[in-house]
Scaffold this active site. Structure first.
Site: not given
Length: 257
Positions: A160-162, A165
């Protein structure tokens, strides 16, 4: 001490995620370079203490407590910037969230996905939606969004973070194209591993990450938050007058490998 001839002299700047890490470092640096800074984050007492320290040292700082994932909180911060300082010349949309749960996609808690998207993507969207109309009215402005090396490559951070961003980078580029003709510059920082509160929590939960985080970098260390703040300072200043839509790498060489 505020520098009346500094890089941001006479400018009013809104900073999100200002209670710690890169945001706190930017607040101190921007104020020392002449900016009046509006500090936004969720932790009221921490923000008030930071603002008090900046004001006591001769700078100008005010506080607006809120969550970037809540559009009304962001609008209140934008309004507060104008109420306190009479303008919104620049913004550093730095608030982010990665969580501390390191797990494959199929077992990651749904709540981690939701919060990661809310803070990083919806938060950036909310900021742009509230900041750009003020800058259109003024006929100019500069916005810097904090992305990550995870906006460029699969870094090993949670999916989810990748994804979030990557979205921040795409949003930045598309918005920069839409508003360049209005003299509003919108850029992003591709930030490498930085010794922030969020990273420290992740390393505390998973000590093996200390080395893993920097293994792919040319410079085998984490950045200090002040080093990232210096890059944001330049992009917010008039010295970056011909930079928009850029992804400025401040990553110890990771994305050059």
């Amino acid at each position: 001490m505020t520098d009346t001839n500094g890089m941001l002299a006479g400018k009013a700047v809104m900073i999100t995620g200002a209670s710690s890490g890169i945001g706190e470092a930017a607040a101190r640096l921007f104020a020392s370079e002449g900016a009046a800074v509006l500090l936004m984050a969720r932790r009221e007492e921490t923000l008030k203490q930071l603002a008090a320290e900046i004001n006591a040292s001769g700078g100008r700082a005010a506080v607006s407590v809120g969550d970037v994932a809540v559009a009304e909180d962001v609008q209140r911060a934008v309004d507060a910037t104008r109420e306190h300082f009479g303008a919104l010349d620049a913004a550093f949309n730095n608030a982010g969230y990665a969580g501390t749960q390191m797990a494959p996609l199929h077992v990651l808690d749904q709540a981690v996905f939701d919060r990661t998207m809310d803070v990083n993507v919806r938060g950036t969207w909310n900021c742009l939606r509230s900041q750009i109309p003020v800058m259109l009215e003024a006929g100019k402005g500069a916005i810097v969004n904090t992305a990550s090396t995870a906006a460029m490559v699969a870094t090993g951070a949670p999916v989810p973070y990748v994804a979030a961003k990557h979205a921040v980078l795409g949003m930045t580029r598309a918005a920069a194209a839409e508003y360049a003709a209005h003299d509003i510059r919108i850029n992003t920082l591709v930030v490498g591993t930085t010794r922030t509160e969020m990273i420290s929590q992740a390393v505390e939960a998973h000590p093996e990450l200390e080395q893993a985080f920097v293994a792919r970098q040319m410079q085998k260390r984490m950045a200090d938050p002040a080093e990232i703040a210096q890059a944001a300072l330049w992009l917010c200043s008039d010295r970056a007058s011909f930079s928009t839509g850029t992804a400025l790498a401040v990553d110890g060489g990771l994305t050059s490998n």
